[in-house]
Structures are given as C-alpha cells and as structure tokens.
Design a protein around this motif. Sequence first.
Motif, short mmCIF file in Angstrom:
data_model
loop_
_atom_site.label_atom_id
_atom_site.label_comp_id
_atom_site.label_asym_id
_atom_site.label_seq_id
_atom_site.Cartn_x
_atom_site.Cartn_y
_atom_site.Cartn_z
N ASN A 120 0.81 -1.21 0.00
CA ASN A 120 0.00 0.00 0.00
C ASN A 120 0.84 1.26 0.00
O ASN A 120 0.60 2.21 0.73
CB ASN A 120 -0.93 0.02 1.22
N GLY A 121 1.87 1.25 -0.82
CA GLY A 121 2.68 2.45 -0.96
C GLY A 121 3.43 2.84 0.29
O GLY A 121 3.85 3.96 0.45
N GLY A 122 3.64 1.88 1.21
CA GLY A 122 4.40 2.15 2.42
C GLY A 122 3.54 2.52 3.60
O GLY A 122 3.99 2.45 4.73
N GLN A 123 2.27 2.93 3.38
CA GLN A 123 1.44 3.34 4.51
C GLN A 123 1.10 2.17 5.41
O GLN A 123 0.93 2.34 6.60
CB GLN A 123 0.15 4.00 4.01
N ALA A 124 1.00 0.97 4.85
CA ALA A 124 0.67 -0.19 5.66
C ALA A 124 1.79 -0.49 6.64
O ALA A 124 1.60 -1.20 7.61
CB ALA A 124 0.40 -1.41 4.77
N GLY A 125 2.99 0.04 6.38
CA GLY A 125 4.12 -0.20 7.28
C GLY A 125 4.00 0.56 8.58
O GLY A 125 4.74 0.30 9.51
N LEU A 126 3.08 1.53 8.69
CA LEU A 126 2.96 2.33 9.90
C LEU A 126 2.52 1.48 11.08
O LEU A 126 3.06 1.57 12.16
CB LEU A 126 1.98 3.47 9.68
N LYS A 127 1.54 0.62 10.88
CA LYS A 127 1.02 -0.19 11.97
C LYS A 127 2.05 -1.18 12.50
O LYS A 127 2.24 -1.29 13.70
CB LYS A 127 -0.26 -0.93 11.53
N PRO A 128 2.74 -1.95 11.60
CA PRO A 128 3.74 -2.87 12.12
C PRO A 128 4.84 -2.19 12.92
O PRO A 128 5.31 -2.71 13.90
CB PRO A 128 4.29 -3.54 10.86
N VAL A 129 5.27 -0.99 12.47
CA VAL A 129 6.30 -0.28 13.22
C VAL A 129 5.77 0.04 14.62
O VAL A 129 6.46 -0.13 15.62
CB VAL A 129 6.71 1.02 12.49
N ASP A 130 4.52 0.50 14.71
CA ASP A 130 3.94 0.85 15.98
C ASP A 130 3.81 -0.39 16.87
O ASP A 130 4.05 -0.32 18.07
CB ASP A 130 2.57 1.49 15.76
N LYS A 131 3.43 -1.52 16.28
CA LYS A 131 3.31 -2.76 17.05
C LYS A 131 4.67 -3.20 17.57
O LYS A 131 4.80 -3.69 18.69
CB LYS A 131 2.70 -3.86 16.19
N GLU A 132 5.71 -3.06 16.76
CA GLU A 132 7.06 -3.41 17.19
C GLU A 132 7.49 -2.55 18.37
O GLU A 132 8.08 -3.03 19.33
CB GLU A 132 8.05 -3.24 16.03
N THR A 133 7.18 -1.27 18.32
CA THR A 133 7.54 -0.37 19.40
C THR A 133 6.80 -0.74 20.68
O THR A 133 7.38 -0.77 21.77
CB THR A 133 7.22 1.09 19.02
N THR A 134 5.51 -1.01 20.54
CA THR A 134 4.71 -1.42 21.70
C THR A 134 5.25 -2.70 22.31
O THR A 134 5.38 -2.82 23.54
CB THR A 134 3.24 -1.60 21.30
N ALA A 135 5.57 -3.68 21.46
CA ALA A 135 6.14 -4.93 21.94
C ALA A 135 7.46 -4.69 22.66
O ALA A 135 7.74 -5.27 23.71
CB ALA A 135 6.34 -5.91 20.78
N GLY A 136 8.29 -3.79 22.11
CA GLY A 136 9.56 -3.48 22.74
C GLY A 136 9.38 -2.89 24.13
O GLY A 136 10.11 -3.23 25.06
N ILE A 137 8.39 -2.01 24.28
CA ILE A 137 8.13 -1.41 25.59
C ILE A 137 7.65 -2.46 26.59
O ILE A 137 8.09 -2.50 27.74
CB ILE A 137 7.09 -0.28 25.45
N LEU A 138 6.76 -3.35 26.15
CA LEU A 138 6.26 -4.40 27.03
C LEU A 138 7.37 -5.34 27.47
O LEU A 138 7.46 -5.73 28.64
CB LEU A 138 5.13 -5.17 26.34
N PHE A 139 8.22 -5.74 26.51
CA PHE A 139 9.36 -6.58 26.86
C PHE A 139 10.27 -5.87 27.86
O PHE A 139 10.78 -6.48 28.81
CB PHE A 139 10.16 -6.95 25.60
N GLY A 140 10.50 -4.57 27.64
CA GLY A 140 11.37 -3.82 28.53
C GLY A 140 10.81 -3.71 29.93
O GLY A 140 11.53 -3.90 30.92
N VAL A 141 9.51 -3.42 30.05
CA VAL A 141 8.88 -3.31 31.36
C VAL A 141 8.96 -4.65 32.10
O VAL A 141 9.25 -4.70 33.31
CB VAL A 141 7.42 -2.85 31.22
N ALA A 142 8.73 -5.75 31.39
CA ALA A 142 8.80 -7.07 32.01
C ALA A 142 10.20 -7.36 32.52
O ALA A 142 10.39 -7.86 33.64
CB ALA A 142 8.37 -8.14 31.00
N ALA A 143 11.22 -7.03 31.71
CA ALA A 143 12.60 -7.29 32.11
C ALA A 143 13.00 -6.47 33.33
O ALA A 143 13.53 -7.00 34.31
CB ALA A 143 13.54 -6.99 30.95
N TYR A 144 12.71 -5.18 33.30
CA TYR A 144 13.15 -4.31 34.39
C TYR A 144 12.36 -4.54 35.67
O TYR A 144 12.88 -4.36 36.76
CB TYR A 144 13.08 -2.85 33.95
N SER A 145 11.11 -4.95 35.55
CA SER A 145 10.33 -5.29 36.74
C SER A 145 10.91 -6.53 37.41
O SER A 145 11.01 -6.60 38.64
CB SER A 145 8.86 -5.52 36.36
#
Length: 350
Positions: A38-63
């Motif tokens: 979709n001309g690159g626009q579809a890439g917005l959601k996966p990037v956001d999901k990756e960032t969210t996953a990264g934050i969740l993994f980080g919170v789990a590790a540091y907790s």
Amino acid sequence: MGFVPTPHGSVSSTAAGAAPGLSGEPAPGTGKPGKAANGGQAGLKPVDKETTAGILFGVAAYSAWGLLPLYFLALMPANAVEIVANRVVWSLLFCVLLITATRSWPLLRAAFRDRSVFGTLTIAAALIAVNWLTYTYGVTTGQAVEASLGYFINPLVSVLLGVFVLKEKLRPLQWAAVGIGFVAVVVLTVSYGKLPWIALTLAVSFGLYGFVKKRVGPKVDAVTSLSVETMVLAPLAAATMVFLGLTGSATLTSQGPGHFWLLVASGVITAVPLLSFGASARRLPMTTIGLLQYFAPVLQFVVAVAVFREAMTLDRWIGFGVVWLALLVLTVDMLSAARKNSVAKKLARA
C-alpha cells in the motif's frame, strides 16, 4: 510511542527489530519478506506494534530485575560468587533446552562462525558478568540502596550513549530530565561521603552492555545472543562451582532440597528477563531503553527500604526525591509524545 527513529533521525522499521531476511521474519508492513504494501502506509502499523512490543518486553525485564533482591535473600547463605556461577551454568542449560525446542541450532552455529558477532557477544558476556557480580555483592552485603542508585544512573549512561555515539536526538523535556538526573546523582554521591563504586560499576557495565546488545541486535535474535553469552561464561562458572565444592564453600547441596532447587531455578530467573531485554533492545532506540530502565531501581529501592530495612538519611531522601522529579518530567514528555504520534498516524491514514 509512535514510529522508531534511526540514529540519523529518520523513520525506519528495521531499526525497531531484526532486519528482514534474518531469522525468517517477514519484512515490516507486509506478510511477505522484502516487499512493501500500500505504498508504504501499511508499514505504519507494524512499526507501531514493534515499538509497543519493545516497551512491554522492557517493562517485564526491568520489573523482574527490580524484584531480584528478594530472590537473593531467599538464596542466603550463598555468597555472590556462588550465586553468579550458578546463574550462568543453569542459564546455559535453559538456553540449550530452548534452542532445541525452537530448532535454532543453525542460528547458533552461524553466530559462532561470524567473528564480528561472536566477538561482540563475548564483550557483552564480560560486561554482564561484571554487572551480576557487582549487583549480587551489593545486595547480599546490605548495600541494596546503593545498588538501586546504580540503576538510577544507568539510564543516563544509556541515553548519553544514544546521543553521542548513535546520534539519537532528545526532546527538550528529555534533556531536562537528564539534567535533573545528574543533579540527583551528585546529591546522592555527596550523601554517601565516598565514591559509590558499586553504583558506578553497575551503571557503566549495564549501560555498555545495552549498547553492545543494540549493535549486534539486528544480526542475532535474543535466544541466540543469550546462548552465546552463557556459553562463553560457562567454563569459568563451572570451574568456580567445582572449586567451591572442593573447598567446602558451596551451599548448593548442603542447605537442603529447597535451597538446591532455588539455585537451579536461577537459570530461568536469569534467562527470561535477559531474553525480554534482548527483545526490547532490538525494537527500541537507546534513548527509550534508557527511560524504561527506571522501573528496576524504583522497585529495588522499595525492596531495600521496606523489606531489607536499610537506612535512609535525609540527604538521601532529598536525592531520591530529585530522581523522582526527573521521572515525572519523563512521564509528561512521553504522554505528550504519545498524543503527537496519535495525531500523526491519523494524518497518515487520511
């Protein structure tokens, strides 16, 4: 958190996770490797999901790391050296089982064959060994408050590495939080009346560990990375366990079955947060990793004061109060950034 910036400030999906084509993962934004949609626009959601996953993994590790002093308390009378040796050996066993279950042996062999990857992970192994020994020593000798100070300083090290080495950019409020954090470190250092070597060693060793993991992240996954690190450390750790056993200093088999299984469980307790941290570091910029790291020292501080009953003087309370002010500034900045990213996503979809 929005899109993930590269060290040059541009938006990049591969900066958020493993590069397409590695580990058999599809390219971000598509269901197929290496293609845009979709001309690159579809890439917005996966990037956001990756960032969210990264934050969740980080919170789990540091907790998990924040509550680790409670586990060390349960392992008494084992000393720091024995605890760390057991952590390495039993973590290796856990990694072997995990690699076998996920059929990741080819990836592990490839990591050993790649000199740059193996060399970088060897450095990471040395750094994490220093970090483990220092932290365990601090907690088991009644210096858990100073250990928590080390992890309050640590995010500043990670942020500065991101800025000066990776050329990542901080927003004004983030700079303000860093400045406030430095003031807090100075106040707390003066309150101790001596160089807080435990805190400084922890801050530098884990800050550099995070930096090294970030550099090698696109080339290996979290399981492979941790497996190489534990394999590098395992011979020395095993030799240490044998030496402690021969000299009668080991507690592994002398304190009953409960103590034995608690030490064996150190493999899982060690590996799972490190795997979470590795998964987080591959998805997030160094600056974000630096901010997430405050979860651990907050919990460590609470445990040190409320459970271990370590003394807190007035000047130390003032110093920690300044640290919490820095955390408040960071929270305001993150909420503001989240709102701006939400608006940006709506505009991109329009």
